[in-house]
Design a protein around this motif. Structure first.
Motif, PDB file in Angstrom:
ATOM      1  N   LEU A  70       0.835  -0.840  -0.385  1.00  0.00           N
ATOM      2  CA  LEU A  70      -0.155  -0.100   0.048  1.00  0.00           C
ATOM      3  C   LEU A  70       1.661   1.599  -0.272  1.00  0.00           C
ATOM      4  CD1 LEU A  70      -3.404   0.837   2.114  1.00  0.00           C
ATOM      5  CD2 LEU A  70      -1.793   2.354   2.318  1.00  0.00           C
ATOM      6  N   ASP A  71       0.943   2.275  -0.666  1.00  0.00           N
ATOM      7  CA  ASP A  71       1.563   3.286  -1.304  1.00  0.00           C
ATOM      8  C   ASP A  71       0.678   4.369  -1.734  1.00  0.00           C
ATOM      9  OD1 ASP A  71       3.039   5.686  -1.522  1.00  0.00           O
ATOM     10  OD2 ASP A  71       4.842   3.218  -1.028  1.00  0.00           O
ATOM     11  N   PRO A  72       0.672   5.734  -1.202  1.00  0.00           N
ATOM     12  CA  PRO A  72      -0.387   6.368  -2.441  1.00  0.00           C
ATOM     13  C   PRO A  72       0.595   6.671  -3.538  1.00  0.00           C
ATOM     14  CG  PRO A  72       0.855   7.638  -0.141  1.00  0.00           C
ATOM     15  CD  PRO A  72       1.219   6.235  -0.145  1.00  0.00           C
ATOM     16  N   LEU A  73       1.783   6.663  -3.522  1.00  0.00           N
ATOM     17  CA  LEU A  73       2.284   6.434  -5.163  1.00  0.00           C
ATOM     18  C   LEU A  73       2.206   5.465  -5.866  1.00  0.00           C
ATOM     19  CD1 LEU A  73       5.277   8.750  -3.978  1.00  0.00           C
ATOM     20  CD2 LEU A  73       3.680   9.675  -5.474  1.00  0.00           C
ATOM     21  N   ALA A  74       1.561   4.463  -6.207  1.00  0.00           N
ATOM     22  CA  ALA A  74       2.099   3.196  -6.034  1.00  0.00           C
ATOM     23  C   ALA A  74       1.722   3.119  -7.712  1.00  0.00           C
ATOM     24  CB  ALA A  74       0.882   1.715  -5.810  1.00  0.00           C
ATOM     25  N   ASP A  75       0.700   3.659  -8.620  1.00  0.00           N
ATOM     26  CA  ASP A  75       0.611   3.848 -10.077  1.00  0.00           C
ATOM     27  C   ASP A  75       1.567   4.995 -10.379  1.00  0.00           C
ATOM     28  OD1 ASP A  75      -2.040   2.751  -9.340  1.00  0.00           O
ATOM     29  OD2 ASP A  75      -3.364   4.792  -8.930  1.00  0.00           O
ATOM     30  N   VAL A  90      -1.363  -1.533  -4.246  1.00  0.00           N
ATOM     31  CA  VAL A  90      -2.633  -0.414  -4.162  1.00  0.00           C
ATOM     32  C   VAL A  90      -2.077   0.485  -3.999  1.00  0.00           C
ATOM     33  CG1 VAL A  90      -4.751   0.278  -2.745  1.00  0.00           C
ATOM     34  CG2 VAL A  90      -3.918  -2.284  -2.634  1.00  0.00           C
ATOM     35  N   ALA A  91      -3.011   1.586  -4.491  1.00  0.00           N
ATOM     36  CA  ALA A  91      -2.380   3.207  -4.774  1.00  0.00           C
ATOM     37  C   ALA A  91      -3.694   3.960  -3.216  1.00  0.00           C
ATOM     38  CB  ALA A  91      -2.548   4.088  -5.738  1.00  0.00           C
ATOM     39  N   THR A  92      -3.325   4.658  -2.217  1.00  0.00           N
ATOM     40  CA  THR A  92      -4.027   5.151  -1.261  1.00  0.00           C
ATOM     41  C   THR A  92      -3.620   5.148   0.208  1.00  0.00           C
ATOM     42  OG1 THR A  92      -6.306   4.919  -0.128  1.00  0.00           O
ATOM     43  CG2 THR A  92      -5.104   2.962   0.147  1.00  0.00           C
ATOM     44  N   GLU A  93      -3.797   6.197   0.532  1.00  0.00           N
ATOM     45  CA  GLU A  93      -2.578   6.421   1.997  1.00  0.00           C
ATOM     46  C   GLU A  93      -3.356   6.175   3.060  1.00  0.00           C
ATOM     47  OE1 GLU A  93      -4.179  10.952   2.632  1.00  0.00           O
ATOM     48  OE2 GLU A  93      -2.443  11.630   0.743  1.00  0.00           O
TER      49      GLU A  93
END
Length: 212
Positions: A70-75, A90-93
């Motif tokens: 999980l990482d907001p920068l995943a995309d 998964v791109a989220t905080e």
């Protein structure tokens, strides 16, 4: 993209420029040897790595039932090679983890908890998604001045003062080369000034409401 996230991407692009393909061979030791855990511990387990970065932190865990980074920068990490990995990104905080209660057997925050917007909220989310009897693997820089990408100061007693968690193992390490992995490898116990805290925690019985 926010300033903090922009700084994170500049860091990772710099690592790609320096290394080429981003290596991930060190992660099995980080999840196993550094905590005295045998790889068989992860057989059939669901693992969540918060703040995973683009290297493929769970690529080693082929025995797991589920492995999520999980990482907001995943995309954005796709441009750095993350799309070649078998683990799920998964791109989220971490303040709003998009999984149900008690979903994961193991949650890790390796050098990431001081990067989030709200430490308190993230700790609550970790407690929500971790099964009773599960494990939180915490490794975080301590007593370091906040920066643009690491805006929180975490103190040595952070793990021991967490409500709802029992500390199963805890180490205070001296900081070497400003890096968690170098500090882990040296393994020098430390008690003052900047360093790294590494702890293995389980939910305490009083925090069991709502968990399965």
């Amino acid at each position: 993209m926010r300033a903090k996230e922009g700084a994170e991407m500049r860091y990772w692009r710099g690592r790609v420029d320096a290394e080429g393909d981003l290596a991930n061979g060190h992660y099995q030791a980080a999840f196993c040897d550094r905590y005295g855990i045998d790889p068989s511990f992860y057989d059939g387990k669901r693992i969540l790595d918060i703040g995973c970065g683009p290297r493929g932190s769970l690529e080693w865990a082929h025995m797991a039932a589920e492995r999520v980074g999980l990482d907001p920068l995943a995309d954005s990490y796709r441009e750095l090679g993350a799309d070649r990995h078998a683990m799920t990104y998964v791109a989220t905080e971490a303040e709003a983890i998009p999984f149900p209660d008690a979903h994961f057997d193991v949650v890790s925050t390796h050098n990431s908890l001081d990067h989030v917007d709200s430490v308190e909220t993230v700790v609550g989310e970790i407690g929500r998604v971790t099964k009773q009897g599960g494990t939180w693997l915490l490794a975080v820089e301590t007593n370091a001045a906040p920066t643009a990408t690491e805006p929180h100061l975490i103190e040595w007693d952070f793990a021991s003062e967490l409500e709802g968690w029992q500390v199963e193992d805890e180490r205070h390490l001296a900081r070497f080369d400003h890096g968690m992995y170098a500090s882990w490898e040296r393994g020098v116990e430390w008690a003052d000034g900047p360093g790294f805290l590494a702890a293995r925690l389980t939910p305490s019985p009083r925090a069991s409401g709502g968990r399965r």
